[in-house]
Design a protein around this motif. Structure first.
Motif, PDB file in Angstrom:
ATOM      1  N   LYS A  36      24.519 -59.313   2.916  1.00 45.65           N
ATOM      2  CA  LYS A  36      24.496 -60.387   1.901  1.00 45.65           C
ATOM      3  C   LYS A  36      23.370 -60.205   0.867  1.00 45.65           C
ATOM      4  CE  LYS A  36      26.567 -63.847   4.925  1.00 45.65           C
ATOM      5  NZ  LYS A  36      26.422 -65.192   5.449  1.00 45.65           N
ATOM      6  N   GLY A  37      23.118 -61.207   0.125  1.00 47.94           N
ATOM      7  CA  GLY A  37      22.020 -61.191  -0.840  1.00 47.94           C
ATOM      8  C   GLY A  37      22.379 -60.546  -2.167  1.00 47.94           C
ATOM      9  N   GLN A  38      21.533 -60.815  -3.147  1.00 50.09           N
ATOM     10  CA  GLN A  38      21.784 -60.372  -4.520  1.00 50.09           C
ATOM     11  C   GLN A  38      21.910 -58.844  -4.621  1.00 50.09           C
ATOM     12  OE1 GLN A  38      18.576 -61.165  -7.299  1.00 50.09           O
ATOM     13  NE2 GLN A  38      19.999 -61.386  -9.002  1.00 50.09           N
ATOM     14  N   LYS A  39      21.062 -58.119  -3.895  1.00 49.57           N
ATOM     15  CA  LYS A  39      21.066 -56.657  -4.019  1.00 49.57           C
ATOM     16  C   LYS A  39      22.229 -55.996  -3.304  1.00 49.57           C
ATOM     17  CE  LYS A  39      17.018 -54.554  -3.828  1.00 49.57           C
ATOM     18  NZ  LYS A  39      15.675 -54.212  -3.306  1.00 49.57           N
ATOM     19  N   SER A  40      22.983 -56.759  -2.497  1.00 49.25           N
ATOM     20  CA  SER A  40      24.138 -56.166  -1.821  1.00 49.25           C
ATOM     21  C   SER A  40      25.387 -56.201  -2.695  1.00 49.25           C
ATOM     22  CB  SER A  40      24.413 -56.916  -0.520  1.00 49.25           C
ATOM     23  OG  SER A  40      24.984 -58.189  -0.805  1.00 49.25           O
ATOM     24  N   ARG A  41      25.365 -57.017  -3.740  1.00 47.34           N
ATOM     25  CA  ARG A  41      26.553 -57.184  -4.595  1.00 47.34           C
ATOM     26  C   ARG A  41      26.639 -56.066  -5.630  1.00 47.34           C
ATOM     27  NH1 ARG A  41      27.968 -61.128  -1.103  1.00 47.34           N
ATOM     28  NH2 ARG A  41      26.635 -62.948  -1.221  1.00 47.34           N
ATOM     29  N   SER A  42      27.861 -55.832  -6.076  1.00 50.09           N
ATOM     30  CA  SER A  42      27.993 -54.845  -7.149  1.00 50.09           C
ATOM     31  C   SER A  42      27.453 -55.473  -8.429  1.00 50.09           C
ATOM     32  CB  SER A  42      29.452 -54.436  -7.337  1.00 50.09           C
ATOM     33  OG  SER A  42      30.150 -55.399  -8.065  1.00 50.09           O
ATOM     34  N   GLY A  44      24.545 -56.277  -8.768  1.00 52.26           N
ATOM     35  CA  GLY A  44      23.494 -57.216  -8.357  1.00 52.26           C
ATOM     36  C   GLY A  44      22.114 -56.671  -8.634  1.00 52.26           C
ATOM     37  N   GLY A  45      21.120 -57.504  -8.450  1.00 50.82           N
ATOM     38  CA  GLY A  45      19.738 -57.129  -8.708  1.00 50.82           C
ATOM     39  C   GLY A  45      19.254 -57.796  -9.969  1.00 50.82           C
ATOM     40  N   PRO A  46      17.949 -58.006 -10.046  1.00 49.28           N
ATOM     41  CA  PRO A  46      17.398 -58.687 -11.222  1.00 49.28           C
ATOM     42  C   PRO A  46      17.539 -57.840 -12.481  1.00 49.28           C
ATOM     43  CG  PRO A  46      15.643 -57.830  -9.849  1.00 49.28           C
ATOM     44  CD  PRO A  46      16.910 -57.596  -9.110  1.00 49.28           C
ATOM     45  N   ALA A  47      17.473 -58.504 -13.613  1.00 53.24           N
ATOM     46  CA  ALA A  47      17.581 -57.808 -14.897  1.00 53.24           C
ATOM     47  C   ALA A  47      16.385 -56.899 -15.104  1.00 53.24           C
ATOM     48  CB  ALA A  47      17.654 -58.826 -16.023  1.00 53.24           C
ATOM     49  N   VAL A  48      16.546 -55.892 -15.929  1.00 54.03           N
ATOM     50  CA  VAL A  48      15.446 -54.986 -16.250  1.00 54.03           C
ATOM     51  C   VAL A  48      14.316 -55.788 -16.885  1.00 54.03           C
ATOM     52  CG1 VAL A  48      14.762 -53.019 -17.679  1.00 54.03           C
ATOM     53  CG2 VAL A  48      17.000 -53.043 -16.584  1.00 54.03           C
ATOM     54  N   GLY A  49      13.107 -55.615 -16.374  1.00 52.21           N
ATOM     55  CA  GLY A  49      11.950 -56.324 -16.919  1.00 52.21           C
ATOM     56  C   GLY A  49      11.707 -57.672 -16.273  1.00 52.21           C
TER      57      GLY A  49
END
Length: 143
Positions: A36-42, A44-49
């Motif tokens: 789960k979590g944001q980094k598991s999604r396609s 996903g992950g925070p925006a650059v910067g």
């Protein structure tokens, strides 16, 4: 040695990691992304910067300067370059053909760098006060 015998050095190449191809591969199911979590999604992950909500560096620093998009149409030519060119009459087209200015240049100005010995007539090209004096001293003219 023949071209068909050339191989990369031992250990230089290795197989690409193939994830999500079953339990036996060791990288099946979640494919190394955890659960789960944001980094598991396609996508996903925070925006650059992104800095966790803290004001990002590119917004903390002050804006400074300005770069005109019209500058790409301006060009400079030195007295030394004009002397090396060796033409009795110089215009914008002859400078472009000689490669002294870019193809986009519309406004060209001669600057007082170096020296000129040959008489040169400038057509449709500007010159600084010092450059104009040097050209006229060599027997040329600025039109």
């Amino acid at each position: 040695m023949e071209l068909n015998n050339i191989k990369p050095a031992e250990g230089a190449k290795h197989a690409k990691r193939r994830v999500g191809r079953g339990i036996g591969s060791g990288l099946g199911k979640t494919a190394g992304r955890g659960h789960k979590g944001q980094k598991s999604r396609s996508g996903g992950g925070p925006a650059v910067g992104f800095e966790g909500g803290q004001m990002p560096m590119h917004r903390r620093l002050p804006k400074r300067g300005f770069k005109s998009h019209l500058l790409q149409f301006n060009a400079e030519v030195t007295l030394t370059a004009l002397d090396a060119l060796g033409l009795p009459e110089v215009d914008l087209l002859s400078l472009k053909q000689a490669g002294l200015v870019g193809q986009l240049a519309k406004v060209v100005k001669v600057i007082n760098t170096g020296a000129i010995a040959k008489a040169v007539k400038l057509n449709g090209i500007g010159a600084t006060a010092g450059a104009k004096a040097a050209i006229e001293a060599a027997g040329g003219s600025v039109a």
